[in-house]
Design a protein around this motif. Sequence first.
Motif, PDB file in Angstrom:
ATOM      1  N   LEU A 154       0.864  -1.176   0.000  1.00  0.00           N
ATOM      2  CA  LEU A 154       0.000   0.000   0.000  1.00  0.00           C
ATOM      3  C   LEU A 154       0.899   1.225   0.000  1.00  0.00           C
ATOM      4  CD1 LEU A 154      -2.862   1.283   0.291  1.00  0.00           C
ATOM      5  CD2 LEU A 154      -2.496   1.204   2.769  1.00  0.00           C
ATOM      6  N   LYS A 155       0.862   1.970  -1.093  1.00  0.00           N
ATOM      7  CA  LYS A 155       1.671   3.184  -1.216  1.00  0.00           C
ATOM      8  C   LYS A 155       0.755   4.387  -0.986  1.00  0.00           C
ATOM      9  CE  LYS A 155       4.917   1.109  -4.489  1.00  0.00           C
ATOM     10  NZ  LYS A 155       5.533   1.185  -5.849  1.00  0.00           N
ATOM     11  N   ALA A 156       1.012   5.092   0.103  1.00  0.00           N
ATOM     12  CA  ALA A 156       0.167   6.221   0.484  1.00  0.00           C
ATOM     13  C   ALA A 156       0.985   7.503   0.488  1.00  0.00           C
ATOM     14  CB  ALA A 156      -0.447   5.987   1.865  1.00  0.00           C
ATOM     15  N   GLY A 157       0.328   8.590   0.156  1.00  0.00           N
ATOM     16  CA  GLY A 157       0.963   9.898   0.163  1.00  0.00           C
ATOM     17  C   GLY A 157      -0.076  10.979   0.282  1.00  0.00           C
ATOM     18  N   THR A 158       0.335  12.200   0.052  1.00  0.00           N
ATOM     19  CA  THR A 158      -0.608  13.310   0.161  1.00  0.00           C
ATOM     20  C   THR A 158      -1.661  13.274  -0.939  1.00  0.00           C
ATOM     21  OG1 THR A 158       0.937  14.688  -1.115  1.00  0.00           O
ATOM     22  CG2 THR A 158       1.100  14.782   1.301  1.00  0.00           C
ATOM     23  N   GLY A 159      -1.349  12.603  -2.060  1.00  0.00           N
ATOM     24  CA  GLY A 159      -2.292  12.564  -3.172  1.00  0.00           C
ATOM     25  C   GLY A 159      -3.221  11.372  -3.170  1.00  0.00           C
ATOM     26  N   GLY A 160      -3.153  10.531  -2.147  1.00  0.00           N
ATOM     27  CA  GLY A 160      -4.015   9.350  -2.100  1.00  0.00           C
ATOM     28  C   GLY A 160      -3.212   8.096  -1.848  1.00  0.00           C
ATOM     29  N   ALA A 161      -3.724   6.972  -2.314  1.00  0.00           N
ATOM     30  CA  ALA A 161      -3.071   5.690  -2.052  1.00  0.00           C
ATOM     31  C   ALA A 161      -3.292   4.734  -3.210  1.00  0.00           C
ATOM     32  CB  ALA A 161      -3.598   5.078  -0.758  1.00  0.00           C
ATOM     33  N   GLN A 162      -2.331   3.805  -3.402  1.00  0.00           N
ATOM     34  CA  GLN A 162      -2.414   2.764  -4.409  1.00  0.00           C
ATOM     35  C   GLN A 162      -2.098   1.419  -3.762  1.00  0.00           C
ATOM     36  OE1 GLN A 162       0.431   4.075  -7.364  1.00  0.00           O
ATOM     37  NE2 GLN A 162      -1.175   4.997  -8.617  1.00  0.00           N
ATOM     38  N   LEU A 163      -2.774   0.384  -4.228  1.00  0.00           N
ATOM     39  CA  LEU A 163      -2.564  -0.967  -3.705  1.00  0.00           C
ATOM     40  C   LEU A 163      -2.139  -1.881  -4.846  1.00  0.00           C
ATOM     41  CD1 LEU A 163      -2.825  -2.790  -1.151  1.00  0.00           C
ATOM     42  CD2 LEU A 163      -5.144  -3.338  -1.943  1.00  0.00           C
ATOM     43  N   SER A 164      -1.069  -2.624  -4.642  1.00  0.00           N
ATOM     44  CA  SER A 164      -0.607  -3.596  -5.633  1.00  0.00           C
ATOM     45  C   SER A 164      -0.219  -4.877  -4.901  1.00  0.00           C
ATOM     46  CB  SER A 164       0.586  -3.057  -6.423  1.00  0.00           C
ATOM     47  OG  SER A 164       1.685  -2.792  -5.558  1.00  0.00           O
ATOM     48  N   ALA A 165      -0.047  -5.968  -5.666  1.00  0.00           N
ATOM     49  CA  ALA A 165       0.248  -7.259  -5.045  1.00  0.00           C
ATOM     50  C   ALA A 165       1.198  -8.072  -5.902  1.00  0.00           C
ATOM     51  CB  ALA A 165      -1.039  -8.045  -4.804  1.00  0.00           C
ATOM     52  N   LEU A 166       1.998  -8.902  -5.229  1.00  0.00           N
ATOM     53  CA  LEU A 166       2.837  -9.904  -5.859  1.00  0.00           C
ATOM     54  C   LEU A 166       2.413 -11.274  -5.346  1.00  0.00           C
ATOM     55  CD1 LEU A 166       6.340  -8.195  -5.411  1.00  0.00           C
ATOM     56  CD2 LEU A 166       4.983  -8.275  -7.507  1.00  0.00           C
ATOM     57  N   ALA A 167       2.710 -12.300  -6.129  1.00  0.00           N
ATOM     58  CA  ALA A 167       2.437 -13.678  -5.714  1.00  0.00           C
ATOM     59  C   ALA A 167       3.758 -14.420  -5.582  1.00  0.00           C
ATOM     60  CB  ALA A 167       1.530 -14.385  -6.729  1.00  0.00           C
ATOM     61  N   ASP A 168       4.023 -14.961  -4.403  1.00  0.00           N
ATOM     62  CA  ASP A 168       5.222 -15.759  -4.162  1.00  0.00           C
ATOM     63  C   ASP A 168       4.856 -17.240  -4.247  1.00  0.00           C
ATOM     64  OD1 ASP A 168       6.837 -13.558  -3.705  1.00  0.00           O
ATOM     65  OD2 ASP A 168       6.491 -13.555  -1.543  1.00  0.00           O
ATOM     66  N   ILE A 169       5.487 -17.957  -5.178  1.00  0.00           N
ATOM     67  CA  ILE A 169       5.289 -19.399  -5.325  1.00  0.00           C
ATOM     68  C   ILE A 169       6.546 -20.082  -4.805  1.00  0.00           C
ATOM     69  CG2 ILE A 169       4.818 -21.282  -6.937  1.00  0.00           C
ATOM     70  CD1 ILE A 169       3.536 -19.225  -8.798  1.00  0.00           C
ATOM     71  N   ARG A 170       6.392 -20.887  -3.748  1.00  0.00           N
ATOM     72  CA  ARG A 170       7.535 -21.468  -3.053  1.00  0.00           C
ATOM     73  C   ARG A 170       7.632 -22.968  -3.319  1.00  0.00           C
ATOM     74  NH1 ARG A 170       9.321 -17.900   0.944  1.00  0.00           N
ATOM     75  NH2 ARG A 170       7.965 -16.086   1.198  1.00  0.00           N
TER      76      ARG A 170
END
Length: 422
Positions: free
Chosen positions: A161-177
């Motif tokens: 979750l990247k948050a700042g004064t202009g709002g926020a963005q959510l991204s995801a990665l998938a770890d395959i072990r």
Amino acid sequence: MTAAALLLGTASAADLRIYPSFTEVREPVRATGTTLSVTLPEAAWAGLIPGTLDLEGLNFTSAVQRQEANWLATLEGKTVYLKRGDADPQPVTLIRARDLLVRDAQGRYLNARYEDLSFDVPPPLNPLTPSQTLTFTLPQAGTGTLSYLTRAVTWAPRYTLKAGTGGAQLSALADIRNGTDLAYDVKMTELYAGDVEVQGGPPVPAPYAVESRATAGALADTAAPKINSLGELRGLYRYALSTPFTLPANSVVTLPFLTPKLTSFERYAGLNTYFTPQNASGTLSRFYRLKADQRLPGGSITVREEGRIAGQTTIPETAKGAEIEFTLGSDPDVRYTRSVQTVSSEKNAQGNVVRSTYRVTYAFENGKDRAVRAEVTETVGGRRIIIDSAPARQNQAQAELRVDVPANGKATKSFTLVVDNS
């Protein structure tokens, strides 16, 4: 009788259905006769969930599992070389591989250490480890699918979750072990998220390996697979990789996963507690509240504020549009003082208090150079509960306070509580 053998100790083509705590491995097999033998290294067998090996598409009359001797057993009666001290290695005869019993040129027997032995041929990986063989007896030849469940291959999403004064963005990665010595050339891969329990076998520890990005290592020569949603399956979230890929032994392959849009996002200083008639004071915690435009599998989340790490936690499985709320620890700049006044108290004939009215007041103090939203939730228990002018509740209710505290300022808010246990 003829036999077909399948060695699962090297990279082999397979379909993987990967769940958070186990994987279903599906490999095509072909029996040219009435016997099919499957050999699995001991390290891989340790991760296999007992009772899950199955043969689909081929009928069998029996299946026998047995432990095979390790590689050194094939050298029994043959010459190997033993190093003693600073002298050159001398030829000896390997008599018994189980305890490394050897016989030297003078006919004397001794137990050697493996690291003191050398050989005319290169030893395999884990030469002291035995393998497990499963032999199926078939009524006739044919093709089928060997399937089994293993704890050694898993996956998990992780969010940023990247948050700042202009709002926020959510991204995801998938770890395959992959925590085994087996490499998989995966033809089809499906990822499942949700609450799926299987019996037998503890989880296998994650491999101590450097994470491999989708564009690195074995994936560098091909287009990196993408993860596509396949929708819902009986309460499970289902995803698929777009192209085949290689899952190396003892590795972690990381792929881009979701990029959901946030439909709402809030930061606030909060406190979740239980009602008590005692006064209290302390600091509020740093809370985040958000909603996404798609369902999110449960996983870890890292929060970055203006590019800096603000904390990590986990989020649960969340439906599309459902609210996610979490805290990242205390905020020492936002303090509260809680005072409780007993307005009235009623007793029964035995002298026991059966009905009480309280006035609860929170005084907030904000030491930041910006305004802060403060939120408090108190859970109250009782036979009949009235909070301010809200309708009476039975057994349990929640009192909620919401107030904006100005920069370097103070704010106060109260609620009235009636607890009736008559």
